[in-house]
Write an enzyme that holds these catalytic residues in place. Structure first.
Site, short mmCIF file in Angstrom:
data_model
loop_
_atom_site.label_atom_id
_atom_site.label_comp_id
_atom_site.label_asym_id
_atom_site.label_seq_id
_atom_site.Cartn_x
_atom_site.Cartn_y
_atom_site.Cartn_z
N ASP A 44 0.81 -1.21 0.00
CA ASP A 44 0.00 0.00 0.00
C ASP A 44 0.85 1.28 0.00
O ASP A 44 0.70 2.13 0.85
CB ASP A 44 -0.90 -0.06 1.26
CG ASP A 44 -1.84 1.12 1.36
OD1 ASP A 44 -2.35 1.57 0.32
OD2 ASP A 44 -2.07 1.60 2.50
N GLU A 69 3.70 -8.12 7.03
CA GLU A 69 2.43 -8.71 6.59
C GLU A 69 2.59 -9.71 5.45
O GLU A 69 1.92 -9.61 4.42
CB GLU A 69 1.43 -7.62 6.21
CG GLU A 69 0.97 -6.82 7.41
CD GLU A 69 -0.23 -5.92 7.12
OE1 GLU A 69 -0.67 -5.85 5.96
OE2 GLU A 69 -0.73 -5.29 8.07
N TYR A 71 -6.44 -3.36 12.87
CA TYR A 71 -7.37 -2.32 12.40
C TYR A 71 -8.83 -2.57 12.75
O TYR A 71 -9.69 -2.27 11.94
CB TYR A 71 -7.22 -2.16 10.88
CG TYR A 71 -5.90 -1.55 10.48
CD1 TYR A 71 -5.73 -0.16 10.45
CD2 TYR A 71 -4.80 -2.34 10.17
CE1 TYR A 71 -4.51 0.41 10.10
CE2 TYR A 71 -3.57 -1.78 9.82
CZ TYR A 71 -3.44 -0.41 9.79
OH TYR A 71 -2.24 0.16 9.45
N GLU A 102 1.12 -1.22 13.91
CA GLU A 102 0.23 -0.39 13.09
C GLU A 102 -1.16 -0.38 13.70
O GLU A 102 -1.69 -1.44 14.08
CB GLU A 102 0.11 -0.94 11.65
CG GLU A 102 1.32 -0.74 10.79
CD GLU A 102 1.09 -1.18 9.34
OE1 GLU A 102 -0.09 -1.19 8.89
OE2 GLU A 102 2.08 -1.51 8.68
C1 BDP Z 1 -1.28 -2.49 6.55
C2 BDP Z 1 0.02 -2.29 5.79
C3 BDP Z 1 0.31 -0.84 5.46
C4 BDP Z 1 -0.94 -0.16 4.97
C5 BDP Z 1 -1.99 -0.20 6.08
C6 BDP Z 1 -3.30 0.50 5.69
O1 BDP Z 1 1.11 -2.86 6.48
O2 BDP Z 1 1.34 -0.76 4.52
O3 BDP Z 1 -0.73 1.15 4.52
O4 BDP Z 1 -2.27 -1.55 6.34
O5 BDP Z 1 -4.17 -0.18 5.16
O6 BDP Z 1 -1.88 -3.62 6.09
O7 BDP Z 1 -3.42 1.69 5.90
#
Ligand code: BDP
Length: 587
Positions: free
Chosen positions: A167, A410, A463, A499
């Site tokens: 991404d 990932e 997330y 993240e």
């Molecule tokens: C994760 C990835 C990252 C993406 C992020 C996203 O590691 O590179 O930018 O999600 O979706 O899966 O913002």
């Protein structure tokens, strides 16, 4: 390979600036005649920079294949008798280098440096330096990708598309400085330095120097005031210092390891200084210890990304980023998703910023089909991955700021064959550096992950309420409590959330909070923090992302990924003030 530095015996000619540039219409192999004849219809191009955002031409922005760069090197009399080493900080992703039409070197991989000795090719006439650069990624590359030729009447003849399973925009070109190093014939070629501290508080720098030619080597350790505190001779050995001043997070105290080569009459042939620092790092079952004290990671996953430069090395943006890291109270970041410019790590050493140094192994998954054990990610990928880990560790091992190696981001670690793959990558990485913990950043869960037992710290990207349970803030806390406890129970290793974040358009407001508003980003992160604060084995929080950044086009991307705490031009969103009070208050 040493980072280029000017010393009494070494000078550097910068080849950065304006080069000639041309897109190559050729499909598989570049138009090599251009290296001999010169480019047929060049335009100007900045170096270092990604070329994608520097014209109004959509076909160049989205180009798939070769481009050419060209400039002249004007020899100088003072170079006579010296060795000339051409050094590229990084060229994304494949480079072929030519001098007056003759190929002198090739390199695969867009984020690590490479060199070519051009001494014998430079006489007293101007010489044409040309580079053919290919941005195509396949399953043997890191990052991985695949070029497809979609079929259908809607596609123009010969249409090719670069598919990427990561991404961030696939910026390409000569993205880091190009330097001609003018070096003495007898010189230090490489330095392998490990700075360790034992329980009695004795600091030791184990060194191994490769020297070209015959010389007596003197190695000295200088403190920050320039006082010599230890010295040794030879090409391999140990320098010892009792009770050294430590490199600490927030206080980057560094020593200098200086090598001087002399001839029999005592004349200095070469001298090269390398920054080192003393600190210990260790991962236990529920903590990350720096100098035996538990360290809590506060900071970000970042990108090398800025307006116009793309992924081109941009000292202006990075200096601003350093100030913002200090302002917000961050103590660390991850070089997601590739090794960053060496200049950045040099600054982190000095400023005491803690770095998780990541390889470019990203895009090793595909939501439509398996990638491991089916010929996509294959032996060649594994071989390249190991080579990249060797090169990365050789480049960065002396940096005290680097506390952990991240071997990938990932990857499809729920696919059975990924286990054997990462077992090898982990063993290879440990064999290069037995002194730092290693990790493999994952988005897998306790029920499906197959690889985290090879690593020391469990690094998770999470997330909830963004990609799942969209907008349901109340699900975040229960979800994380269950998920993180299960992960800890399975692996008994400390967890860093590498993240978590929500796309937010600066200036969008909604109360009660809605997706994309600044209020939502604040409420969302607060829920995550509630969970982290209750779980003692959570030893760090890296918000995704430090700043908004460019991605490929997609219906979940609004001129890029907007999960930044800062905008792409480095202005704070509301969440920045919240993080600032959280991170600064906690001390
Ligand atoms: C994760 C990835 C990252 C993406 C992020 C996203 O590691 O590179 O930018 O999600 O979706 O899966 O913002």
């Amino acid at each position: 390979m040493l980072f280029p530095k000017e010393t009494l015996t070494r000078s550097i000619v910068s080849l950065d600036g304006i080069w000639n540039f041309q897109k190559d219409p050729a499909v598989d192999e570049p138009t090599v005649e251009w290296a001999r004849s010169g480019l047929s219809d060049p335009m100007v191009m900045a170096v270092p920079a990604a070329y994608n955002d520097l014209t109004q031409d959509i076909s160049l922005r989205d180009h798939v294949g070769w481009v050419w760069y060209e400039r002249t090197i004007i020899p100088n009399r003072s170079w006579q008798g010296q060795r000339l080493l051409l050094r590229f900080g990084a060229v994304a992703h494949h480079a072929r280098v030519y001098l007056d039409g003759e190929e002198i070197t090739r390199h695969k991989g867009g984020f690590l440096p490479f060199e070519a000795d051009i001494t014998d090719r430079v006489k007293d006439q101007p010489i044409r330096l040309s580079l053919a650069v290919d941005n195509r990624l396949d399953w043997t590359c890191l990052p991985a990708g695949e070029v497809i030729k979609p079929e259908g009447a809607q596609y123009p003849a010969g249409f090719r598309q670069q598919v990427i399973h990561f991404d961030f925009f696939n910026y390409a070109g000569i993205i880091r400085p190009v330097r001609l190093q003018v070096l003495p014939p007898v010189r230090v070629e490489s330095l392998h330095l490990d700075s360790l501290l034992d329980e009695e508080h004795t600091g030791r720098v184990h060194f191994r120097a490769t020297v070209s030619g015959e010389a007596q080597g003197l190695h000295e350790l200088l403190d920050a005031e320039g006082k010599v505190v230890a010295s040794a001779e030879g090409t391999e050995g140990t320098l010892e210092v009792k009770n050294p001043k430590l490199w600490q997070p927030g206080e980057g105290y560094c020593y200098t390891f200086r090598t001087t080569l002399k001839d029999n009459s005592g004349e200095v042939l070469d001298t090269y200084p390398q920054t080192v620092g003393f600190r210990t790092v260790k991962a236990t079952s529920d903590a990350f210890l720096i100098n035996e004290k538990p360290f809590y990671f506060k900071g970000f996953g970042k990108h090398e990304d800025s307006i116009l430069h793309g992924r081109g090395f941009d000292p202006v943006t990075f200096v601003k980023d350093l100030r913002l890291l200090g302002w917000i109270g961050a103590n660390s970041f991850r070089t997601s998703h590739y090794p960053y410019a060496e200049e950045i790590l040099n600054l982190c050493d000095e400023e005491g910023i803690v770095v998780i140094d990541e390889s470019p192994a990203v895009g090793l998954w595909d939501h439509k089909a398996p990638v491991f054990g089916c010929g996509r990610i294959n032996e060649e990928t594994l071989h390249h991955h190991c080579e990249v880990m060797t090169d990365l560790i050789n480049r960065d091992r002396h940096h005290p700021s680097v506390v952990m190696w991240s071997v990938a981001n990932e990857a499809a670690s729920w696919e059975e064959p990924s286990r054997a793959y990462f077992e090898k990558v982990a063993a290879h990485t440990r064999a290069q550096d037995g002194h730092r913990p290693i990790c493999c950043v994952t988005n897998a869960y306790a029920h499906n992950d197959l690889t985290q037992d090879f690593f020391d710290v469990v690094c998770l990207n999470r997330y909830p309420a963004w990609y799942t349970d969209v907008g349901l803030l109340e699900t975040i806390y229960p979800n994380l409590m269950q998920d993180l406890k299960a992960m800890y129970e399975k692996y008994q290793k400390p967890i860093i959330i590498t993240e978590y974040g929500a796309d937010t358009i600066a200036g969008f407001h909604a109360d009660p909070p809605q997706l994309f508003s600044e209020e939502f980003q604040v409420a969302f992160l607060n829920e995550y923090h509630r969970a982290y604060d209750e779980l003692p084995f959570v030893i760090g929080e890296h918000v995704w992302n430090f700043a908004d950044f460019m991605t490929k086009q997609g219906i979940t991307r609004i001129i890029g990924n907007r999960k930044g705490v800062f905008t792409r031009d480095r202005q704070p969103k509301a969440i920045a003030h919240h993080l600032r009070s959280r991170w600064r208050e906690e001390g």
